[in-house]
Design a protein around this motif. Structure first.
Motif, mmCIF file in Angstrom:
data_model
loop_
_atom_site.group_PDB
_atom_site.id
_atom_site.type_symbol
_atom_site.label_atom_id
_atom_site.label_comp_id
_atom_site.label_asym_id
_atom_site.label_seq_id
_atom_site.Cartn_x
_atom_site.Cartn_y
_atom_site.Cartn_z
ATOM 1 N N UNK A 88 -7.865 6.559 -8.742
ATOM 2 C CA UNK A 88 -7.976 6.704 -10.188
ATOM 3 C C UNK A 88 -8.511 5.589 -10.857
ATOM 4 N N UNK A 89 -8.178 4.362 -10.331
ATOM 5 C CA UNK A 89 -8.622 2.831 -10.791
ATOM 6 C C UNK A 89 -10.121 3.005 -10.469
ATOM 7 N N UNK A 90 -10.704 3.641 -9.499
ATOM 8 C CA UNK A 90 -11.899 3.416 -9.182
ATOM 9 C C UNK A 90 -12.948 4.451 -9.864
ATOM 10 N N UNK A 91 -12.113 5.423 -10.542
ATOM 11 C CA UNK A 91 -12.860 6.221 -11.410
ATOM 12 C C UNK A 91 -12.996 7.623 -10.884
ATOM 13 N N UNK A 92 -12.200 8.033 -9.787
ATOM 14 C CA UNK A 92 -12.253 9.182 -8.943
ATOM 15 C C UNK A 92 -11.454 10.208 -9.812
ATOM 16 N N UNK A 93 -11.628 11.384 -9.733
ATOM 17 C CA UNK A 93 -10.882 12.459 -10.188
ATOM 18 C C UNK A 93 -9.728 12.750 -9.089
ATOM 19 N N UNK A 94 -8.479 13.011 -9.644
ATOM 20 C CA UNK A 94 -7.364 13.230 -8.441
ATOM 21 C C UNK A 94 -6.568 14.563 -9.140
ATOM 22 N N UNK A 95 -6.340 15.294 -8.141
ATOM 23 C CA UNK A 95 -5.861 16.547 -8.673
ATOM 24 C C UNK A 95 -4.407 16.485 -7.783
ATOM 25 N N UNK A 96 -3.317 17.077 -8.037
ATOM 26 C CA UNK A 96 -2.177 17.266 -7.213
ATOM 27 C C UNK A 96 -1.494 18.765 -7.479
ATOM 28 N N UNK A 97 -1.382 19.338 -6.415
ATOM 29 C CA UNK A 97 -0.531 20.623 -6.356
ATOM 30 C C UNK A 97 0.677 20.362 -5.491
ATOM 31 N N UNK A 98 1.625 21.048 -6.218
ATOM 32 C CA UNK A 98 2.967 20.963 -5.523
ATOM 33 C C UNK A 98 3.433 22.523 -5.494
ATOM 34 N N UNK A 99 3.904 22.770 -4.328
ATOM 35 C CA UNK A 99 4.576 24.397 -4.095
ATOM 36 C C UNK A 99 5.744 24.458 -4.915
ATOM 37 N N UNK A 100 6.690 23.726 -4.699
ATOM 38 C CA UNK A 100 8.038 23.754 -5.218
ATOM 39 C C UNK A 100 8.623 22.921 -5.946
ATOM 40 N N UNK A 101 9.595 23.032 -6.758
ATOM 41 C CA UNK A 101 10.297 22.034 -7.349
ATOM 42 C C UNK A 101 11.412 21.305 -6.730
ATOM 43 N N UNK A 102 11.618 21.697 -5.522
ATOM 44 C CA UNK A 102 12.719 21.179 -4.681
ATOM 45 C C UNK A 102 14.209 21.467 -5.277
ATOM 46 N N UNK A 103 14.281 22.546 -5.777
ATOM 47 C CA UNK A 103 15.771 22.762 -6.716
ATOM 48 C C UNK A 103 16.700 22.601 -5.625
ATOM 49 N N UNK A 104 16.600 22.636 -4.366
ATOM 50 C CA UNK A 104 17.816 22.526 -3.566
ATOM 51 C C UNK A 104 17.998 21.076 -2.868
ATOM 52 N N UNK A 105 17.415 20.151 -3.708
ATOM 53 C CA UNK A 105 17.357 18.941 -3.135
ATOM 54 C C UNK A 105 18.464 18.018 -3.487
ATOM 55 N N UNK A 106 19.742 18.490 -3.055
ATOM 56 C CA UNK A 106 20.878 17.700 -3.712
ATOM 57 C C UNK A 106 22.059 18.235 -2.740
ATOM 58 N N UNK A 140 18.954 23.783 -13.137
ATOM 59 C CA UNK A 140 18.799 22.357 -13.736
ATOM 60 C C UNK A 140 18.048 21.379 -12.645
ATOM 61 N N UNK A 141 18.183 21.236 -11.591
ATOM 62 C CA UNK A 141 17.704 20.496 -10.812
ATOM 63 C C UNK A 141 16.089 20.570 -10.856
ATOM 64 N N UNK A 142 15.530 21.706 -10.723
ATOM 65 C CA UNK A 142 14.148 22.191 -10.935
ATOM 66 C C UNK A 142 13.483 21.579 -12.221
ATOM 67 N N UNK A 143 14.254 21.603 -13.384
ATOM 68 C CA UNK A 143 13.721 21.329 -14.528
ATOM 69 C C UNK A 143 13.702 19.538 -14.644
ATOM 70 N N UNK A 144 14.866 18.971 -14.188
ATOM 71 C CA UNK A 144 14.751 17.732 -14.038
ATOM 72 C C UNK A 144 13.683 17.135 -12.846
ATOM 73 N N UNK A 145 13.521 17.613 -11.760
ATOM 74 C CA UNK A 145 12.399 17.299 -10.712
ATOM 75 C C UNK A 145 11.051 17.572 -11.562
ATOM 76 N N UNK A 146 10.960 18.431 -12.394
ATOM 77 C CA UNK A 146 9.501 18.860 -12.873
ATOM 78 C C UNK A 146 9.284 17.391 -13.981
ATOM 79 N N UNK A 147 10.046 17.013 -14.621
ATOM 80 C CA UNK A 147 10.142 16.068 -15.569
ATOM 81 C C UNK A 147 9.795 14.560 -14.481
ATOM 82 N N UNK A 148 10.402 14.508 -13.674
ATOM 83 C CA UNK A 148 10.342 13.258 -12.877
ATOM 84 C C UNK A 148 9.079 13.317 -12.270
#
Length: 267
Positions: A48-66, A76-84
């Motif tokens: 990004x600092x070099x002016x390139x386009x960067x796109x990210x794809x995330x399959x899941x929001x990791x709602x069982x990561x606790x 609740x965890x899915x919503x929080x992890x999305x914000x994070x």
């Protein structure tokens, strides 16, 4: 415990890319929030600092990561992890992000053709020069990671076969540094991992300076639900040291293999 190196096809050695600007437009395809930051935060920020386009794809929001599902139920965890995740990407200058909305731990259960074609539509729209994702080992042995690797590889073949496809890997240097903490932190989930990929086999090796590492740590700390406890337990100095180099192999060099041992989240 055994350790493996990737089985790599012999090809004429070429110097590893060491500047993210040389990667062009970058598309990252990952399984859970924090995968992209641990494995490619430095790459994304430098691109990004070099002016390139960067796109990210995330399959899941990791709602069982606790380990406290009563306090952190999946919704609740899915919503929080999305914000994070959005805050983490913003720290790296990345504002283009797609969430596939697949259940955490359920990637392998999805209709593969449907997901691959969905990803292929994103790939066509982005027209990346470089795609970064997991290798078939899933880096840690997580079944979601391994499945996303397969999807990303198939989507690239359909939609952008000339794009550079890079699989995140670990090196002999990383394994030697990590080994003393292995038993205390179950990050690598099968005996074959982490991989000992020789530096001579790398397609990309990005070594971050102190300022770049500061930025990566901001991106990691933004994903507080997952990273706060880990950073506190390991110590920031060790986290910075272990994840100060981001390494990738070219997909074409990785020999096919029927299956890797895998670990699946208890959903």
């Amino acid at each position: 415990m055994s350790r493996s190196a990737l089985h790599l096809r012999p090809t004429p050695d070429a110097p590893a890319i060491t500047e993210a600007a040389d990667l062009g437009t970058v598309l990252g395809i990952w399984a859970h929030p924090d995968d992209e930051a641990l494995l490619s935060a430095g790459l994304m920020a430098a691109a990004r600092d070099a002016g390139q386009r960067v796109v990210c794809v995330t399959a899941t929001l990791g709602e069982h990561g606790t380990d406290d599902p009563r306090h952190w139920p999946p919704d609740r965890l899915a919503a929080v992890r999305g914000h994070e995740l959005r805050a983490s990407l913003a720290a790296l200058g990345v504002c283009e992000h797609h969430v596939l909305g697949i259940g955490d731990g359920a990637c392998a259960e999805q209709p593969e053709d449907f997901v691959v074609h969905r990803l292929a539509r994103i790939v066509r729209e982005v027209a990346p020069d470089t795609i970064v994702t997991f290798g078939p080992d899933g880096l840690t042995g997580h079944e979601d990671h391994q499945t996303v690797s397969r999807w990303a590889t198939a989507a690239r073949a359909l939609a952008a076969p000339r794009a550079r496809l890079l699989y995140a890997t670990t090196t002999e240097e990383f394994v030697d540094a990590w080994e003393p903490a292995r038993d205390a932190f179950a990050v690598f989930l099968t005996d074959e991992l982490p991989l000992r990929t020789p530096r001579s086999s790398l397609a990309v090796e990005l070594r971050m300076d102190s300022a770049a590492l500061d930025r990566k740590m901001v991106a990691l700390r933004a994903q507080a639900s997952q990273m706060t406890g880990l950073i506190a337990a390991l110590g920031e100095d060790r986290v910075r040291d272990w994840w100060s180099v981001e390494t990738f192999v070219a997909a074409e060099r990785v020999e096919s293999r029927t299956a890797w041992a895998s670990w699946r989240v208890a959903a």
